[in-house]
Design an enzyme around this catalytic site. Structure first.
Site, PDB file in Angstrom:
ATOM      1  CE  LYS A  22      81.476 132.219  60.084  1.00 45.26           C
ATOM      2  NZ  LYS A  22      80.287 131.768  59.343  1.00 45.26           N
ATOM      3  CG  ASN A  23      77.804 133.936  61.584  1.00 43.51           C
ATOM      4  OD1 ASN A  23      78.495 133.568  60.635  1.00 43.51           O
ATOM      5  ND2 ASN A  23      77.365 133.092  62.506  1.00 43.51           N
ATOM      6  CB  CYS A 116      76.358 121.766  56.099  1.00 44.80           C
ATOM      7  SG  CYS A 116      75.445 122.445  57.460  1.00 44.80           S
ATOM      8  NE  ARG A 121      72.699 125.524  58.743  1.00 47.79           N
ATOM      9  CZ  ARG A 121      73.785 126.258  58.877  1.00 47.79           C
ATOM     10  NH1 ARG A 121      74.964 125.718  58.680  1.00 47.79           N
ATOM     11  NH2 ARG A 121      73.699 127.528  59.177  1.00 47.79           N
ATOM     12  CG  ASP A 304      77.056 129.451  65.656  1.00 44.78           C
ATOM     13  OD1 ASP A 304      76.600 128.368  65.251  1.00 44.78           O
ATOM     14  OD2 ASP A 304      77.020 130.496  64.965  1.00 44.78           O
ATOM     15  NE  ARG A 396      83.139 127.594  56.251  1.00 42.63           N
ATOM     16  CZ  ARG A 396      81.951 127.163  56.655  1.00 42.63           C
ATOM     17  NH1 ARG A 396      81.792 125.915  56.988  1.00 42.63           N
ATOM     18  NH2 ARG A 396      80.919 127.973  56.704  1.00 42.63           N
TER      19      ARG A 396
END
Ligand code: UD1
Length: 417
Positions: A22-23, A116, A121, A304, A396
């Site tokens: 995803k990233n 968030c 951030r 993460d 997500r």
């Protein structure tokens, strides 16, 4: 909102596959805006964040088609230079359109991404770097307004290593005139993949895999095809699932070279790893050893994976210390894990985890993407039943996580809340 109802005390074994990262896909999708015409991306999973990015790119004027694991992005007619609040507030990575829009349309208005669940951030490093390339930046009613008739190469030193700021600046610098040097650039594999696609499109970038990137601006970029790298965070999450089990688990379709620091921690916890070219088989230890962990920019231990490794620490025989230096407030999962009878004490950005040997099922709430994955892992090994609510966070970033984990022996049911 959907929940996961997890029947605990499950023994996992077998093979589980990792999807595309995803990233890496998010910035690469934004990079496609720089090349008029149709680019094709392969190994693209079905994730809410990628749908949000597709929505945003369509608003800007691109045509997106996502069929199975192939995504095509036609960026011929980019006409609208605004990223609206309703999309940016859903996903911070929307900020990735700022650099490409500025380079291609000379002007962009992107809503300010707020804070968030993992803390404040800021985007100051993105903005400073674009200013150094000649953009005029103003903030107006919660929007970043960037304008530049011409972008000109410059030397830019990032005072902090930032994945997002490195990538955004790269995407603007590839079409700037002259040479740009990015110093203290981030070295994450997702940065490398963005460099790979930009170079394939015709950009001139040297220094991939180092903290100094040298970009020589070109006039045009061209659409390309690219296969996306495996998601190292999903892979790490599944390896922790294996470490929590009693039988070996094989995680397939990964890139072991992207997981060095996480593999070291698994070994420290007593796991035995059999490493192949694109797969790792993890043999869990009979007794998990405690470990200390500190999150750092790549190749350091990834923030993460901090929450998932904390679950492993709850079962260790002894005390583990876990420090997050990247996002010091990223500990929302501590209170939830303690609901499952973990014993974790938090002092600022350091968690002290006393291994308890066994967790016990309860109702918990997913608070952010990676914390949710940790709660699912905890639910699988806890005694009794665990209900994880608000699992939209997990959708997500993980494609069908319950199907994948059920395939190696978990018992997770999705319930429509
Ligand atoms: C990306 C990842 C996220 C991961 C993070 C760190 C995506 C979509 N997200 O986020 O999953 O946890 O990298 O590996 O790829 N910072 C500033 N000013 C800025 C930008 C960042 O101070 O302008 C700080 C951040 O608060 C943080 C550190 O720099 O402390 C690193 O953040 P950064 O690498 O930019 O994270 P993201 O790119 O947002």
């Amino acid at each position: 909102m959907d929940n996961f109802r997890i029947t605990g005390n499950r023994k996992l074994s077998g093979t589980i596959e990792v999807s595309g990262a995803k990233n890496a896909i998010l910035p690469v999708m934004a990079a496609c805006l720089l090349a008029p015409g149709k680019s094709v991306l392969r190994n693209v999973p079905n994730l809410i964040d990628l749908k949000t990015m597709s929505h945003l790119l369509r608003v800007i004027g691109a045509r997106i088609d996502h069929n199975g694991s192939t995504m095509s992005i036609d960026a011929k007619d980019i006409c609208f230079n605004e990223a609206p609040y309703e999309l940016v507030s859903k996903m911070r990575a929307s900020i990735y359109v700022l650099g490409p829009l500025l380079a291609r349309l000379k002007e962009a208005r992107v809503s300010f991404p707020g804070g968030c669940a993992i803390g404040t951030r800021p985007v100051d490093l993105h903005l400073k770097a674009l200013e150094a390339l000649g953009a005029q930046i103003s903030i107006d009613h919660g929007y970043i307004h960037a304008k530049a008739d011409k972008l000109t190469g410059a030397d830019i030193y990032f005072e902090k290593s930032s994945v997002g700021a490195t990538i955004n600046t790269l995407m603007a610098a590839v079409l700037a005139s002259g040479q740009t040097r990015l110093l203290n650039a981030a070295m994450e594999p997702e940065v490398d993949q963005t460099i790979d696609i930009l170079v394939k499109m015709g950009a001139k970038i040297e220094g991939k895999g180092t903290t100094t990137l040298i970009i020589t601006g070109v006039d045009d970029l061209f659409p390309v095809e690219m296969t996306m790298i495996a998601d190292r965070i999903e892979a790490g999450t599944f390896l922790v699932a294996g470490a929590l089990s009693t039988e070996p688990v094989t995680v397939k379709n990964l890139r072991p070279e992207h997981l060095g620091s996480a593999l070291d921690k698994l070994r420290e916890a007593g796991c035995e790893l059999l490493i192949g070219e694109h797969e790792i088989t993890i043999h869990p230890p009979s007794e998990i050893k405690p470990f200390n962990l500190i999150t750092l920019p790549y190749p350091g231990f990834p923030t993460d994976l901090q929450a998932q490794f904390m679950v492993l620490a709850t079962l260790a025989k002894g005390m583990s210390f876990i420090e997050d230096t990247i996002f010091p407030d990223r500990f929302m999962h501590v209170a939830e894990l303690n609901r499952l009878q973990a014993e974790i004490r938090l002092d600022r950005n350091i968690a002290t985890v006393r291994g308890v040997g066994k967790l016990s099922g309860a109702e918990v709430m997913a608070t952010d993407l990676r914390a949710s994955a940790a709660l699912v892992l905890a639910g699988i090994i806890a005694e009794g039943e665990t209900v994880v609510s608000r699992i939209y966070h997990i959708d997500r970033g993980y494609d069908r996580i319950e199907e994948k984990l059920n395939g190696i022996g978990a018992m997770i049911r999705r319930e429509n809340g």
